[in-house]
Design a protein around this motif. Structure first.
Motif, PDB file in Angstrom:
ATOM      1  N   PHE A   1      12.924 -24.619  11.714  1.00  0.00           N
ATOM      2  CA  PHE A   1      13.383 -25.327  12.900  1.00  0.00           C
ATOM      3  C   PHE A   1      13.227 -26.813  12.645  1.00  0.00           C
ATOM      4  CE2 PHE A   1       8.860 -24.994  13.675  1.00  0.00           C
ATOM      5  CZ  PHE A   1       8.519 -26.171  14.316  1.00  0.00           C
ATOM      6  N   GLY A   2      13.803 -27.612  13.521  1.00  0.00           N
ATOM      7  CA  GLY A   2      13.699 -29.050  13.361  1.00  0.00           C
ATOM      8  C   GLY A   2      14.444 -29.773  14.450  1.00  0.00           C
ATOM      9  N   VAL A   3      14.829 -30.990  14.146  1.00  0.00           N
ATOM     10  CA  VAL A   3      15.490 -31.820  15.132  1.00  0.00           C
ATOM     11  C   VAL A   3      16.487 -32.731  14.416  1.00  0.00           C
ATOM     12  CG1 VAL A   3      13.728 -33.631  15.086  1.00  0.00           C
ATOM     13  CG2 VAL A   3      15.036 -33.278  17.177  1.00  0.00           C
ATOM     14  N   VAL A   4      17.541 -33.093  15.141  1.00  0.00           N
ATOM     15  CA  VAL A   4      18.524 -34.057  14.641  1.00  0.00           C
ATOM     16  C   VAL A   4      18.129 -35.426  15.187  1.00  0.00           C
ATOM     17  CG1 VAL A   4      20.950 -34.728  14.577  1.00  0.00           C
ATOM     18  CG2 VAL A   4      20.330 -32.292  14.609  1.00  0.00           C
ATOM     19  N   LEU A   5      17.830 -36.341  14.289  1.00  0.00           N
ATOM     20  CA  LEU A   5      17.412 -37.692  14.636  1.00  0.00           C
ATOM     21  C   LEU A   5      18.569 -38.664  14.426  1.00  0.00           C
ATOM     22  CD1 LEU A   5      14.040 -37.585  12.653  1.00  0.00           C
ATOM     23  CD2 LEU A   5      14.334 -37.287  15.133  1.00  0.00           C
ATOM     24  N   THR A   6      18.390 -39.897  14.869  1.00  0.00           N
ATOM     25  CA  THR A   6      19.332 -40.940  14.465  1.00  0.00           C
ATOM     26  C   THR A   6      19.055 -41.232  12.992  1.00  0.00           C
ATOM     27  OG1 THR A   6      17.856 -42.793  14.967  1.00  0.00           O
ATOM     28  CG2 THR A   6      19.285 -41.981  16.778  1.00  0.00           C
ATOM     29  N   MET A   7      19.982 -41.857  12.321  1.00  0.00           N
ATOM     30  CA  MET A   7      19.791 -42.176  10.909  1.00  0.00           C
ATOM     31  C   MET A   7      18.580 -43.105  10.725  1.00  0.00           C
ATOM     32  SD  MET A   7      20.984 -41.199   8.029  1.00  0.00           S
ATOM     33  CE  MET A   7      22.653 -40.619   8.242  1.00  0.00           C
ATOM     34  N   GLU A   8      18.390 -44.049  11.640  1.00  0.00           N
ATOM     35  CA  GLU A   8      17.256 -44.965  11.547  1.00  0.00           C
ATOM     36  C   GLU A   8      15.931 -44.214  11.732  1.00  0.00           C
ATOM     37  OE1 GLU A   8      19.940 -45.507  13.649  1.00  0.00           O
ATOM     38  OE2 GLU A   8      20.934 -46.858  12.237  1.00  0.00           O
ATOM     39  N   GLU A   9      15.865 -43.307  12.712  1.00  0.00           N
ATOM     40  CA  GLU A   9      14.655 -42.509  12.936  1.00  0.00           C
ATOM     41  C   GLU A   9      14.365 -41.618  11.730  1.00  0.00           C
ATOM     42  OE1 GLU A   9      14.790 -41.737  17.759  1.00  0.00           O
ATOM     43  OE2 GLU A   9      16.093 -40.560  16.457  1.00  0.00           O
ATOM     44  N   TRP A  10      15.428 -41.011  11.177  1.00  0.00           N
ATOM     45  CA  TRP A  10      15.277 -40.122  10.021  1.00  0.00           C
ATOM     46  C   TRP A  10      14.699 -40.901   8.839  1.00  0.00           C
ATOM     47  CZ3 TRP A  10      17.025 -39.925   5.022  1.00  0.00           C
ATOM     48  CH2 TRP A  10      16.859 -38.707   4.337  1.00  0.00           C
ATOM     49  N   GLN A  11      15.253 -42.095   8.567  1.00  0.00           N
ATOM     50  CA  GLN A  11      14.786 -42.891   7.434  1.00  0.00           C
ATOM     51  C   GLN A  11      13.336 -43.317   7.635  1.00  0.00           C
ATOM     52  OE1 GLN A  11      16.717 -43.521   4.463  1.00  0.00           O
ATOM     53  NE2 GLN A  11      14.561 -43.716   3.935  1.00  0.00           N
ATOM     54  N   ALA A  12      12.978 -43.710   8.857  1.00  0.00           N
ATOM     55  CA  ALA A  12      11.591 -44.111   9.134  1.00  0.00           C
ATOM     56  C   ALA A  12      10.639 -42.937   8.927  1.00  0.00           C
ATOM     57  CB  ALA A  12      11.471 -44.663  10.556  1.00  0.00           C
ATOM     58  N   LEU A  13      11.034 -41.741   9.386  1.00  0.00           N
ATOM     59  CA  LEU A  13      10.198 -40.556   9.194  1.00  0.00           C
ATOM     60  C   LEU A  13      10.097 -40.200   7.713  1.00  0.00           C
ATOM     61  CD1 LEU A  13       8.524 -38.224  10.323  1.00  0.00           C
ATOM     62  CD2 LEU A  13      10.678 -36.954  10.644  1.00  0.00           C
ATOM     63  N   ALA A  14      11.217 -40.242   7.003  1.00  0.00           N
ATOM     64  CA  ALA A  14      11.207 -39.950   5.561  1.00  0.00           C
ATOM     65  C   ALA A  14      10.277 -40.916   4.833  1.00  0.00           C
ATOM     66  CB  ALA A  14      12.625 -40.029   4.987  1.00  0.00           C
ATOM     67  N   ASP A  15      10.347 -42.189   5.171  1.00  0.00           N
ATOM     68  CA  ASP A  15       9.487 -43.186   4.535  1.00  0.00           C
ATOM     69  C   ASP A  15       8.013 -42.910   4.845  1.00  0.00           C
ATOM     70  OD1 ASP A  15      11.772 -44.423   3.534  1.00  0.00           O
ATOM     71  OD2 ASP A  15      11.754 -46.037   5.033  1.00  0.00           O
ATOM     72  N   ARG A  16       7.710 -42.589   6.104  1.00  0.00           N
ATOM     73  CA  ARG A  16       6.326 -42.302   6.499  1.00  0.00           C
ATOM     74  C   ARG A  16       5.793 -41.073   5.777  1.00  0.00           C
ATOM     75  NH1 ARG A  16       6.651 -41.730  12.015  1.00  0.00           N
ATOM     76  NH2 ARG A  16       6.153 -39.538  12.148  1.00  0.00           N
ATOM     77  N   LEU A  17       6.614 -40.011   5.701  1.00  0.00           N
ATOM     78  CA  LEU A  17       6.184 -38.780   5.041  1.00  0.00           C
ATOM     79  C   LEU A  17       6.000 -38.984   3.535  1.00  0.00           C
ATOM     80  CD1 LEU A  17       8.394 -36.228   6.978  1.00  0.00           C
ATOM     81  CD2 LEU A  17       5.917 -36.563   7.205  1.00  0.00           C
ATOM     82  N   LYS A  18       6.902 -39.742   2.909  1.00  0.00           N
ATOM     83  CA  LYS A  18       6.751 -40.042   1.482  1.00  0.00           C
ATOM     84  C   LYS A  18       5.472 -40.834   1.234  1.00  0.00           C
ATOM     85  CE  LYS A  18      11.669 -40.364   0.296  1.00  0.00           C
ATOM     86  NZ  LYS A  18      12.709 -41.330  -0.101  1.00  0.00           N
ATOM     87  N   SER A  19       5.217 -41.837   2.078  1.00  0.00           N
ATOM     88  CA  SER A  19       4.007 -42.659   1.929  1.00  0.00           C
ATOM     89  C   SER A  19       2.741 -41.830   2.088  1.00  0.00           C
ATOM     90  CB  SER A  19       3.998 -43.787   2.961  1.00  0.00           C
ATOM     91  OG  SER A  19       5.024 -44.703   2.680  1.00  0.00           O
ATOM     92  N   ALA A  20       2.818 -40.765   2.894  1.00  0.00           N
ATOM     93  CA  ALA A  20       1.661 -39.890   3.121  1.00  0.00           C
ATOM     94  C   ALA A  20       1.497 -38.861   2.007  1.00  0.00           C
ATOM     95  CB  ALA A  20       1.797 -39.195   4.470  1.00  0.00           C
ATOM     96  N   GLY A  21       2.417 -38.861   1.023  1.00  0.00           N
ATOM     97  CA  GLY A  21       2.323 -37.917  -0.085  1.00  0.00           C
ATOM     98  C   GLY A  21       2.744 -36.508   0.278  1.00  0.00           C
ATOM     99  N   THR A  22       3.643 -36.371   1.235  1.00  0.00           N
ATOM    100  CA  THR A  22       4.102 -35.063   1.685  1.00  0.00           C
ATOM    101  C   THR A  22       4.717 -34.274   0.539  1.00  0.00           C
ATOM    102  OG1 THR A  22       4.484 -35.907   3.910  1.00  0.00           O
ATOM    103  CG2 THR A  22       5.686 -33.900   3.294  1.00  0.00           C
ATOM    104  N   ASP A  23       4.385 -33.002   0.476  1.00  0.00           N
ATOM    105  CA  ASP A  23       4.974 -32.077  -0.487  1.00  0.00           C
ATOM    106  C   ASP A  23       6.208 -31.462   0.163  1.00  0.00           C
ATOM    107  OD1 ASP A  23       5.403 -30.409  -2.637  1.00  0.00           O
ATOM    108  OD2 ASP A  23       3.921 -28.926  -1.984  1.00  0.00           O
ATOM    109  N   PHE A  24       7.385 -31.979  -0.146  1.00  0.00           N
ATOM    110  CA  PHE A  24       8.630 -31.524   0.466  1.00  0.00           C
ATOM    111  C   PHE A  24       9.104 -30.218  -0.157  1.00  0.00           C
ATOM    112  CE2 PHE A  24       8.701 -36.112   1.188  1.00  0.00           C
ATOM    113  CZ  PHE A  24       9.100 -36.186   2.509  1.00  0.00           C
ATOM    114  N   VAL A  25       9.686 -29.357   0.664  1.00  0.00           N
ATOM    115  CA  VAL A  25      10.405 -28.180   0.168  1.00  0.00           C
ATOM    116  C   VAL A  25      11.730 -28.667  -0.418  1.00  0.00           C
ATOM    117  CG1 VAL A  25      11.508 -25.995   0.818  1.00  0.00           C
ATOM    118  CG2 VAL A  25       9.333 -26.657   1.864  1.00  0.00           C
ATOM    119  N   ILE A  26      12.410 -29.532   0.328  1.00  0.00           N
ATOM    120  CA  ILE A  26      13.618 -30.220  -0.128  1.00  0.00           C
ATOM    121  C   ILE A  26      13.417 -31.696   0.177  1.00  0.00           C
ATOM    122  CG2 ILE A  26      16.113 -30.502   0.146  1.00  0.00           C
ATOM    123  CD1 ILE A  26      16.253 -27.535   0.953  1.00  0.00           C
ATOM    124  N   GLU A  27      13.365 -32.514  -0.862  1.00  0.00           N
ATOM    125  CA  GLU A  27      13.157 -33.958  -0.723  1.00  0.00           C
ATOM    126  C   GLU A  27      14.237 -34.564   0.174  1.00  0.00           C
ATOM    127  OE1 GLU A  27      10.964 -36.185  -2.308  1.00  0.00           O
ATOM    128  OE2 GLU A  27       9.818 -34.564  -3.227  1.00  0.00           O
TER     129      GLU A  27
END
Length: 139
Positions: A74-100
């Protein structure tokens, strides 16, 4: 009709780990709770993590645009700006992505930014965004 918030209840192995992930990592405000469940404001939607050790996670995956997408998720559809901010935050936190974080269906109708990760109980989440929200249901 205006879009209404959805409600999703799902199992987790540990409520403290769920609080750290959804409240801490994802920044979701906590609502009501008990010793067996916790409500979170998931980007304006209500999700409820229910304590059910050993009952969470995905069962299989399906092939989508070159990736093995976990089922269920499950998940959510974000704006492109929100998505990029979340992606950046998760990458900075060292998240282990299933799909990068990636762009799927590039140059086709329905082109979208997407990323998949798991919560501490193994539940799969997808976050996506469209440059044009009108493409949400295009094939």
């Amino acid at each position: 009709m205006p879009l209404r918030p959805f409600h999703l209840a799902f199992s987790v192995n540990d409520l403290n780990a769920a609080r750290q992930f959804y409240g801490g990592m994802m920044g979701c405000a906590e609502g009501r709770s008990s010793d067996e469940w916790v409500d979170f404001d998931f980007f304006g939607h209500q999700i409820v993590t229910h304590l059910a050790p050993g009952k969470s996670g995905d069962a299989m995956s399906n092939h989508v645009d070159g990736h093995g997408v976990p089922v269920p998720h499950f998940g959510v559809v974000l704006t492109m700006e929100e998505w990029q901010a979340l992606a950046d935050r998760l990458k900075s936190a060292g998240t282990d992505f299933v799909i990068e974080p990636t762009i799927r269906f590039q140059g086709k109708p329905g082109e979208q930014a997407t990323m998949f990760l798991r919560d501490p109980s193994g539940n799969a989440l997808e976050f996506k965004a469209f440059a044009d929200d009108a493409m949400l249901f295009e094939s």
